[in-house]
Design a protein around this motif. Structure first.
Motif, PDB file in Angstrom:
ATOM      1  N   UNK A   1       0.854  -1.202   0.000  1.00 52.94           N
ATOM      2  CA  UNK A   1       0.000   0.000   0.000  1.00 52.94           C
ATOM      3  C   UNK A   1       0.883   1.244   0.000  1.00 52.94           C
ATOM      4  N   UNK A   2       0.465   2.255  -0.780  1.00 55.40           N
ATOM      5  CA  UNK A   2       1.249   3.494  -0.872  1.00 55.40           C
ATOM      6  C   UNK A   2       0.356   4.696  -0.588  1.00 55.40           C
ATOM      7  N   UNK A   3       0.781   5.531   0.352  1.00 59.45           N
ATOM      8  CA  UNK A   3      -0.004   6.704   0.744  1.00 59.45           C
ATOM      9  C   UNK A   3       0.828   7.977   0.639  1.00 59.45           C
ATOM     10  N   UNK A   4       0.136   9.083   0.429  1.00 58.31           N
ATOM     11  CA  UNK A   4       0.760  10.392   0.612  1.00 58.31           C
ATOM     12  C   UNK A   4       0.348  10.874   1.991  1.00 58.31           C
TER      13      UNK A   4
ATOM     14  N   UNK B   1      -4.141  13.945   6.872  1.00 55.35           N
ATOM     15  CA  UNK B   1      -4.046  12.493   7.066  1.00 55.35           C
ATOM     16  C   UNK B   1      -3.518  11.773   5.839  1.00 55.35           C
ATOM     17  N   UNK B   2      -3.558  10.442   5.893  1.00 51.21           N
ATOM     18  CA  UNK B   2      -3.029   9.638   4.790  1.00 51.21           C
ATOM     19  C   UNK B   2      -4.029   9.579   3.642  1.00 51.21           C
ATOM     20  N   UNK B   3      -3.549   9.809   2.427  1.00 54.90           N
ATOM     21  CA  UNK B   3      -4.395   9.715   1.229  1.00 54.90           C
ATOM     22  C   UNK B   3      -3.767   8.690   0.297  1.00 54.90           C
ATOM     23  N   UNK B   4      -4.590   7.881  -0.395  1.00 55.55           N
ATOM     24  CA  UNK B   4      -4.006   6.949  -1.367  1.00 55.55           C
ATOM     25  C   UNK B   4      -3.192   7.727  -2.402  1.00 55.55           C
TER      26      UNK B   4
ATOM     27  N   UNK C   1       4.325   5.462   3.384  1.00 57.53           N
ATOM     28  CA  UNK C   1       3.756   6.814   3.390  1.00 57.53           C
ATOM     29  C   UNK C   1       4.882   7.788   3.118  1.00 57.53           C
ATOM     30  N   UNK C   2       4.593   8.784   2.281  1.00 57.96           N
ATOM     31  CA  UNK C   2       5.657   9.703   1.887  1.00 57.96           C
ATOM     32  C   UNK C   2       5.128  11.124   1.791  1.00 57.96           C
TER      33      UNK C   2
ATOM     34  N   UNK D   1      10.424  10.535  13.125  1.00 55.88           N
ATOM     35  CA  UNK D   1       9.121  11.168  12.886  1.00 55.88           C
ATOM     36  C   UNK D   1       8.319  10.306  11.910  1.00 55.88           C
ATOM     37  N   UNK D   2       7.845   9.172  12.415  1.00 59.00           N
ATOM     38  CA  UNK D   2       7.203   8.201  11.515  1.00 59.00           C
ATOM     39  C   UNK D   2       5.870   8.725  10.965  1.00 59.00           C
ATOM     40  N   UNK D   3       5.628   8.439   9.700  1.00 56.60           N
ATOM     41  CA  UNK D   3       4.384   8.872   9.061  1.00 56.60           C
ATOM     42  C   UNK D   3       3.314   7.786   9.135  1.00 56.60           C
ATOM     43  N   UNK D   4       3.701   6.618   9.639  1.00 56.84           N
ATOM     44  CA  UNK D   4       2.737   5.493   9.803  1.00 56.84           C
ATOM     45  C   UNK D   4       2.815   4.976  11.217  1.00 56.84           C
TER      46      UNK D   4
END
Ligand code: DP6
Length: 338
Positions: A62-65, A70-73, A102-103, A335-338
């Motif tokens: 799975x890849x998110x922005x 919040x997280x968006x596909x 997530x990036x 600083x984790x994004x997930x």
């Protein structure tokens, strides 16, 4: 296997451009390039691994922005490039793992700001760490390049970086020319457009070889490369600046004369280029360069940065000015994004 890692990797601005490829899929350039790694224009990427079914582990990726809300596909084309790269990196381990990614970028993506370079450098570092690997900078550079973003191979090092061209793939990894502390240059970016560029760098690499001036460009590069290497070694800004400006224009010259032509410049680009020449006429030593997009990077010394930023801000077509400078390369962070 479960793991999580977050990496922050910088964009870079090429003084000598990678433009035209031996092997597009593996990011093997035709010519040697030299860049300055940036400091504040960074991509941050968190990668999580978890066990997956062995028949098709990639199907669970799975890849998110990571957006402010919040997280968006991730958009499809971007997600596809990331998933392809994850498939490559998955082969580094024997276990069947799936990835969650997530990036985010600290700067506008896809507008000639080399977001792929920082993005794929960060993705490569975070993924290898999440897999429990500890690649050397050399290995990281090769892995980042295989994403297809050749400039990502340079973003694994700080300071001033050289990436040899092909055809021998094993030679194509980043080499340090000087550190950030060795020479403190600034890059003041005049943002004149933030929408995604109309023609990708990938398509640019393919098409520029059709320009009648492409051969001429390749013939001029060894002389420019020598000058840039010498300027970096001797911290000689008078030598560096004019070559960087000439090279930035040359990239666009072969793009505009490709068949069919590619125009990345907008009226705002021209206004900014003119503004930089005016700055020089007023005694401020600053030089422009551009990647495959309309925005203009203005290279100057620290003492001139404030004045350069002020003058660029006054230009009608400049939406925003990003004040950046030479940076020290990627790092792992918490600083984790997930
Ligand atoms: C014009 O194939 O690395 O920026 O993946 O979109 O960053 P992206 O493109 P890539 O080519 C970069 C081309 C360039 C010049 C350069 O950075 O050397």
């Amino acid at each position: 296997m479960t793991g999580r890692a977050t990496a922050e990797a910088p964009a870079n601005i090429a003084f000598i451009k990678y433009w035209g490829a031996h092997d597009l899929g593996r990011g093997v350039p035709l010519n040697t390039s030299v860049s300055m790694t940036l400091d504040r224009c960074v991509s941050t990427c968190t990668v999580e691994t978890r066990p997956a079914k062995s028949d098709d582990p990639g199907s669970a990726d799975e890849v998110f922005l990571a957006e402010s809300d919040g997280l968006q596909p991730a958009p499809e084309a971007f997600a596809r490039r990331v998933l392809n790269h994850l498939d490559r990196l998955r082969c580094l381990v024997d276990d069947d793992v799936a990835f969650r990614v997530a990036t985010k970028n600290s700067f506008p993506a896809a507008a000639g700001m080399a977001s792929s370079a920082s993005g794929f450098a960060a993705l490569t570092l975070a993924t290898t760490r999440a897999l429990g690997l500890d690649p050397s900078r050399h290995e990281l550079s090769v892995l980042a390049r295989r994403s297809g973003s050749g400039s990502a191979a340079r973003s694994v090092l700080g300071g001033y970086v050289e990436l040899p061209g092909g055809p021998h793939e094993e030679d194509v990894y980043a080499r340090p020319l000087a550190s950030a502390e060795d020479w403190e240059l600034r890059d003041v970016v005049a943002v004149v457009a933030t929408e995604p560029k109309s023609v990708s760098s990938l398509e640019g690499h393919r098409r520029v070889r059709s320009s009648p001036y492409f051969r001429e460009r390749l013939a001029l590069l060894p002389g420019r490369l020598d000058a840039v290497r010498q300027a970096i070694e001797g911290r000689d800004f008078h030598l560096l600046g004019p070559v960087v400006e000439e090279e930035g224009i040359d990239l666009h010259l072969v793009a505009m004369s490709a068949i069919p032509p590619i125009f990345y410049w907008t009226p705002g680009t021209i206004e900014t280029l003119d503004g930089v020449r005016k700055l020089r006429r007023d005694g401020v030593e600053a030089y422009s360069t551009m990647d495959a997009g309309p925005n203009v990077h203005v290279i100057c010394r620290p003492a001139d940065e404030a004045q350069v930023a002020e003058r660029l801000t006054e230009l009608a077509s400049v939406q925003r000015v990003i004040r950046d400078g030479v940076g020290s390369g990627p790092r792992l962070c918490e600083d984790h994004l997930l």
